[in-house]
Design a protein around this motif. Structure first.
Motif, PDB file in Angstrom:
ATOM      1  N   GLY A   1       0.823  -1.205   0.000  1.00 48.45           N
ATOM      2  CA  GLY A   1       0.000   0.000   0.000  1.00 48.45           C
ATOM      3  C   GLY A   1       0.856   1.254   0.000  1.00 48.45           C
ATOM      4  N   ASN A   2       1.908   1.254   0.816  1.00 51.88           N
ATOM      5  CA  ASN A   2       2.802   2.412   0.893  1.00 51.88           C
ATOM      6  C   ASN A   2       3.570   2.629  -0.407  1.00 51.88           C
ATOM      7  OD1 ASN A   2       2.022   2.877   3.539  1.00 51.88           O
ATOM      8  ND2 ASN A   2       3.731   1.735   4.422  1.00 51.88           N
ATOM      9  N   ILE A   3       4.029   1.522  -0.996  1.00 50.95           N
ATOM     10  CA  ILE A   3       4.848   1.655  -2.201  1.00 50.95           C
ATOM     11  C   ILE A   3       4.000   2.122  -3.388  1.00 50.95           C
ATOM     12  CG2 ILE A   3       4.649  -0.680  -3.193  1.00 50.95           C
ATOM     13  CD1 ILE A   3       7.653  -0.654  -3.610  1.00 50.95           C
ATOM     14  N   GLU A   4       2.745   1.698  -3.450  1.00 49.28           N
ATOM     15  CA  GLU A   4       1.861   2.146  -4.523  1.00 49.28           C
ATOM     16  C   GLU A   4       1.602   3.646  -4.423  1.00 49.28           C
ATOM     17  OE1 GLU A   4      -1.611  -0.253  -4.299  1.00 49.28           O
ATOM     18  OE2 GLU A   4      -0.627  -2.070  -5.063  1.00 49.28           O
ATOM     19  N   GLN A   5       1.374   4.133  -3.217  1.00 46.47           N
ATOM     20  CA  GLN A   5       1.150   5.571  -3.016  1.00 46.47           C
ATOM     21  C   GLN A   5       2.400   6.364  -3.383  1.00 46.47           C
ATOM     22  OE1 GLN A   5      -0.126   6.151   1.034  1.00 46.47           O
ATOM     23  NE2 GLN A   5      -2.015   4.969   0.777  1.00 46.47           N
ATOM     24  N   THR A   6       3.568   5.826  -2.997  1.00 41.70           N
ATOM     25  CA  THR A   6       4.820   6.533  -3.273  1.00 41.70           C
ATOM     26  C   THR A   6       5.102   6.567  -4.773  1.00 41.70           C
ATOM     27  OG1 THR A   6       5.667   5.721  -1.145  1.00 41.70           O
ATOM     28  CG2 THR A   6       7.256   6.684  -2.657  1.00 41.70           C
ATOM     29  N   TYR A   7       4.811   5.472  -5.465  1.00 40.83           N
ATOM     30  CA  TYR A   7       4.999   5.447  -6.916  1.00 40.83           C
ATOM     31  C   TYR A   7       4.061   6.447  -7.597  1.00 40.83           C
ATOM     32  CZ  TYR A   7       8.295   1.683  -7.958  1.00 40.83           C
ATOM     33  OH  TYR A   7       9.430   0.933  -8.120  1.00 40.83           O
ATOM     34  N   GLU A   8       2.831   6.530  -7.115  1.00 38.58           N
ATOM     35  CA  GLU A   8       1.883   7.493  -7.684  1.00 38.58           C
ATOM     36  C   GLU A   8       2.415   8.915  -7.553  1.00 38.58           C
ATOM     37  OE1 GLU A   8      -1.884   6.909  -5.856  1.00 38.58           O
ATOM     38  OE2 GLU A   8      -2.251   4.954  -6.780  1.00 38.58           O
ATOM     39  N   LYS A   9       2.933   9.232  -6.376  1.00 40.99           N
ATOM     40  CA  LYS A   9       3.497  10.576  -6.154  1.00 40.99           C
ATOM     41  C   LYS A   9       4.710  10.805  -7.046  1.00 40.99           C
ATOM     42  CE  LYS A   9       2.148  10.932  -1.260  1.00 40.99           C
ATOM     43  NZ  LYS A   9       2.661  11.039   0.134  1.00 40.99           N
TER      44      LYS A   9
ATOM     45  N   CYS B   1      10.929  10.884  -4.167  1.00 34.10           N
ATOM     46  CA  CYS B   1       9.899   9.840  -4.112  1.00 34.10           C
ATOM     47  C   CYS B   1      10.416   8.507  -4.653  1.00 34.10           C
ATOM     48  CB  CYS B   1       8.662  10.273  -4.889  1.00 34.10           C
ATOM     49  SG  CYS B   1       7.711  11.586  -4.096  1.00 34.10           S
ATOM     50  N   PHE B   2      11.162   8.572  -5.773  1.00 39.88           N
ATOM     51  CA  PHE B   2      11.692   7.331  -6.328  1.00 39.88           C
ATOM     52  C   PHE B   2      12.765   6.717  -5.413  1.00 39.88           C
ATOM     53  CE2 PHE B   2       9.931   8.630 -10.509  1.00 39.88           C
ATOM     54  CZ  PHE B   2       9.301   7.438 -10.818  1.00 39.88           C
ATOM     55  N   ASN B   3      13.471   7.566  -4.703  1.00 36.23           N
ATOM     56  CA  ASN B   3      14.431   7.050  -3.727  1.00 36.23           C
ATOM     57  C   ASN B   3      13.704   6.310  -2.598  1.00 36.23           C
ATOM     58  OD1 ASN B   3      17.377   7.149  -2.735  1.00 36.23           O
ATOM     59  ND2 ASN B   3      16.261   7.927  -0.962  1.00 36.23           N
ATOM     60  N   GLU B   4      12.536   6.841  -2.226  1.00 33.13           N
ATOM     61  CA  GLU B   4      11.729   6.181  -1.193  1.00 33.13           C
ATOM     62  C   GLU B   4      11.168   4.856  -1.712  1.00 33.13           C
ATOM     63  OE1 GLU B   4      10.138   5.553   2.501  1.00 33.13           O
ATOM     64  OE2 GLU B   4      11.579   7.078   1.836  1.00 33.13           O
ATOM     65  N   THR B   5      10.759   4.837  -2.986  1.00 30.46           N
ATOM     66  CA  THR B   5      10.253   3.569  -3.546  1.00 30.46           C
ATOM     67  C   THR B   5      11.362   2.523  -3.608  1.00 30.46           C
ATOM     68  OG1 THR B   5      10.710   4.262  -5.827  1.00 30.46           O
ATOM     69  CG2 THR B   5       8.517   4.732  -4.953  1.00 30.46           C
ATOM     70  N   LYS B   6      12.590   2.972  -3.807  1.00 34.31           N
ATOM     71  CA  LYS B   6      13.719   2.039  -3.822  1.00 34.31           C
ATOM     72  C   LYS B   6      13.854   1.356  -2.463  1.00 34.31           C
ATOM     73  CE  LYS B   6      17.830   3.808  -3.629  1.00 34.31           C
ATOM     74  NZ  LYS B   6      19.071   4.513  -4.015  1.00 34.31           N
ATOM     75  N   LYS B   7      13.738   2.143  -1.412  1.00 31.80           N
ATOM     76  CA  LYS B   7      13.832   1.567  -0.063  1.00 31.80           C
ATOM     77  C   LYS B   7      12.687   0.592   0.192  1.00 31.80           C
ATOM     78  CE  LYS B   7      16.012   5.700   1.915  1.00 31.80           C
ATOM     79  NZ  LYS B   7      15.853   6.805   2.911  1.00 31.80           N
TER      80      LYS B   7
END
Length: 216
Positions: free
Chosen positions: A52-60, A129-135
């Motif tokens: 759920g978190n990664i989907e929201q982060t990818y959207e952003k 945001c993409f750095n956060e999705t990497k994590k």
């Protein structure tokens, strides 16, 4: 139907030992399966949260990237300045003999590798945001790989438990058959000894009576 084995004390000891080992093996497999299932359920719940978190982060991230493309033109040429991630560390932890991966990604300061004078805040936001999705992707990869390994181990453990659950009644039947046969032999032997003893006593009594008759 019980496997017919020769009813001896040696075979009885062997059958009882095999039965005990099978029961211990089944208890171990059952306990292992329960532990693995609890571990997988916990990781599955964690996976749902991370997804759920990664989907929201990818959207952003994609929304910010789209705005950056609109305001700056295509930013694909800037991606060559983003270095490959080489700091991943993978280790393993054991859960009931199942090796589960632990993936670590060092937490480093976010420093854009492109010329910030040629970009804007939209690209900066996308980069963050993409750095956060990497994590989050690293975390999700660890969880889902662990879930897969647990699922495979649970399936194997269940098969072994089922096999033992079939073997146990066979050994129980063997123990009953041998025990009953030996008990029957003991009863027959006891009866035979009683007959022999009774016959011997009668012969001795008859011999005494015969000798007594001679003396008279």
């Amino acid at each position: 139907m019980a496997e017919q084995v020769f009813p001896t004390k040696g075979n009885l000891i062997k059958a009882k030992r095999s039965l005990q080992q099978a029961k211990q093996g089944f208890e171990l497999m059952d306990r292992k399966r329960n532990v693995l299932i609890r571990e997988m359920v916990a990781l599955t719940d964690k996976s749902k949260l991370v997804r759920g978190n990664i989907e929201q982060t990818y959207e952003k991230a994609y929304a910010a990237l789209q705005k950056a493309n609109i305001t700056l033109g295509s930013v694909s040429t800037l991606t060559q300045f983003v270095p490959e991630e080489t700091d991943l560390k993978i280790s393993f932890r054991s859960v009931m003999g199942v090796e589960l991966p632990t993936v670590e990604l060092p937490d480093k300061p976010i420093v854009p590798q492109y010329d910030i004078a040629m970009t804007n805040s939209y690209l900066d936001n996308a980069y963050i945001c993409f750095n956060e999705t990497k994590k989050l992707t690293v975390v999700l990869a660890e969880i889902e790989n662990s879930i897969y390994r647990l699922a495979v181990a649970i399936k194997k453990t269940q098969k072994r438990a089922n096999a033992l659950n079939i073997i146990i009644p066979k050994y129980e039947a063997q123990v009953r058959f041998i025990s009953n046969s030996l008990e029957e032999k003991e009863r027959e032997e006891f009866s035979r000894q009683k007959v022999i003893k009774s016959t011997k006593i009668k012969k001795e009594q008859a011999q005494k009576e015969k000798e007594q008759a001679k003396t008279e």
